[in-house]
Design a protein around this motif. Sequence first.
Motif, PDB file in Angstrom:
ATOM      1  N   ALA A 168      25.253  35.620  96.045  1.00  0.00           N
ATOM      2  CA  ALA A 168      25.382  37.038  96.139  1.00  0.00           C
ATOM      3  C   ALA A 168      26.108  37.242  95.056  1.00  0.00           C
ATOM      4  CB  ALA A 168      25.504  37.775  97.274  1.00  0.00           C
ATOM      5  N   LEU A 169      25.875  36.811  93.844  1.00  0.00           N
ATOM      6  CA  LEU A 169      26.328  36.735  92.282  1.00  0.00           C
ATOM      7  C   LEU A 169      25.775  36.430  91.450  1.00  0.00           C
ATOM      8  CD1 LEU A 169      29.175  35.439  91.736  1.00  0.00           C
ATOM      9  CD2 LEU A 169      28.309  33.762  91.408  1.00  0.00           C
ATOM     10  N   TRP A 170      26.017  37.697  90.139  1.00  0.00           N
ATOM     11  CA  TRP A 170      25.631  37.703  88.895  1.00  0.00           C
ATOM     12  C   TRP A 170      26.312  37.404  88.153  1.00  0.00           C
ATOM     13  CZ3 TRP A 170      25.672  43.130  86.732  1.00  0.00           C
ATOM     14  CH2 TRP A 170      25.362  43.276  85.785  1.00  0.00           C
ATOM     15  N   THR A 171      25.889  36.570  87.314  1.00  0.00           N
ATOM     16  CA  THR A 171      25.974  35.314  85.842  1.00  0.00           C
ATOM     17  C   THR A 171      26.159  35.864  84.998  1.00  0.00           C
ATOM     18  OG1 THR A 171      26.942  34.152  87.848  1.00  0.00           O
ATOM     19  CG2 THR A 171      26.967  33.255  85.172  1.00  0.00           C
ATOM     20  N   ILE A 172      26.749  36.774  84.523  1.00  0.00           N
ATOM     21  CA  ILE A 172      26.579  37.602  83.262  1.00  0.00           C
ATOM     22  C   ILE A 172      26.740  36.659  81.962  1.00  0.00           C
ATOM     23  CG2 ILE A 172      26.021  39.045  81.671  1.00  0.00           C
ATOM     24  CD1 ILE A 172      27.604  41.002  84.113  1.00  0.00           C
ATOM     25  N   PRO A 173      26.024  36.199  81.058  1.00  0.00           N
ATOM     26  CA  PRO A 173      26.582  34.734  80.135  1.00  0.00           C
ATOM     27  C   PRO A 173      27.306  35.031  78.643  1.00  0.00           C
ATOM     28  CG  PRO A 173      23.864  35.898  79.560  1.00  0.00           C
ATOM     29  CD  PRO A 173      24.506  36.384  81.243  1.00  0.00           C
ATOM     30  N   GLY A 174      28.471  34.888  78.816  1.00  0.00           N
ATOM     31  CA  GLY A 174      28.987  35.519  77.842  1.00  0.00           C
ATOM     32  C   GLY A 174      28.724  36.061  76.059  1.00  0.00           C
ATOM     33  N   GLU A 175      27.310  36.003  75.951  1.00  0.00           N
ATOM     34  CA  GLU A 175      27.055  36.262  74.403  1.00  0.00           C
ATOM     35  C   GLU A 175      26.189  37.793  75.073  1.00  0.00           C
ATOM     36  OE1 GLU A 175      23.537  33.421  76.185  1.00  0.00           O
ATOM     37  OE2 GLU A 175      25.392  33.683  75.673  1.00  0.00           O
ATOM     38  N   ARG A 176      27.219  38.220  75.935  1.00  0.00           N
ATOM     39  CA  ARG A 176      26.181  39.285  76.631  1.00  0.00           C
ATOM     40  C   ARG A 176      27.924  40.270  76.876  1.00  0.00           C
ATOM     41  NH1 ARG A 176      23.269  41.735  79.830  1.00  0.00           N
ATOM     42  NH2 ARG A 176      23.592  41.417  81.229  1.00  0.00           N
ATOM     43  N   MET A 177      28.754  39.810  77.092  1.00  0.00           N
ATOM     44  CA  MET A 177      29.326  40.427  77.397  1.00  0.00           C
ATOM     45  C   MET A 177      30.914  40.763  75.837  1.00  0.00           C
ATOM     46  SD  MET A 177      29.814  40.459  80.601  1.00  0.00           S
ATOM     47  CE  MET A 177      31.453  40.325  80.790  1.00  0.00           C
ATOM     48  N   LYS A 178      31.443  41.366  76.232  1.00  0.00           N
ATOM     49  CA  LYS A 178      32.623  42.260  75.201  1.00  0.00           C
ATOM     50  C   LYS A 178      33.774  40.899  74.342  1.00  0.00           C
ATOM     51  CE  LYS A 178      35.663  46.126  73.913  1.00  0.00           C
ATOM     52  NZ  LYS A 178      36.102  47.575  74.748  1.00  0.00           N
ATOM     53  N   ALA A 179      34.365  40.177  75.285  1.00  0.00           N
ATOM     54  CA  ALA A 179      34.588  39.443  75.371  1.00  0.00           C
ATOM     55  C   ALA A 179      34.465  37.946  75.050  1.00  0.00           C
ATOM     56  CB  ALA A 179      35.810  38.959  76.291  1.00  0.00           C
TER      57      ALA A 179
END
Length: 252
Positions: A168-179
């Motif tokens: 039950a986890l969604w891991t968004i990679p850093g290159e798609r995150m604002k920070a």
Amino acid sequence: AMTFGQCVDAYLAAHEGEWRNPKHRQQWRNTLGDYAGPVIGDMDVALIETGHVVKVLEPIWTSKTETASRLRGRIETVLSWATTACYRTGENPARWKGHLENMLAMPTKIAKVEHHPALPYRELGAFMADLAQMPGEGARALEFAILTAARSGEVRGATWAEIDMDLALWTIPGERMKANNEHAVPLSDTALDLLRNQSREADLVFPGARAGRPLSDMSLTAVLRRMDPAGAIWLDKDGRPITVHGFRSTFR
């Protein structure tokens, strides 16, 4: 010797890979070209002093405070690049702390921060019931964004490879995150149920109309407009039509 304008070009070229969104790079070029260009664009970067920077900033400091504040930071960055590249020496005349703060009013004292209109949280249950009746990938993406407190771009770019249904986890990679840092989002039962009803034929969780392409950046906003075409039902506490980004405040 290099002019300030040439230093802008060189800085942007050197940092080409840092802009995930081409719009951000263009914003840099536009603000520096439109506001700094007429005053210091053709100047030898080694000769730029505090008075020149103030001359650029003063005309818009109170009328376009947010733009002026960003412009100051961008000028400072370009001048820092020029110093490191040995095209100028000495202190940076665009620095704020202990320098321009003595000559210009604090931006936060001039301009009130305008937050994105957000739905009062007590109304969220009724809103979600209405949203569940809306068809289409845009509506499901908006639901998912609200349930995860994620940004629109993060949701539109979500792929099945980022989601672990068992954990039950969604891991968004850093290159798609604002920070630029990897972000782990816990998924509620409702979010998991939504995902189970999504097709897995594409890599994207919420695919756009064109094969292999995500939803457009206006697709979630379009859902809000279809739900409330007159902009008179779902309003923030000040009576303004709500926005997609505002649901992050509702969540908080």
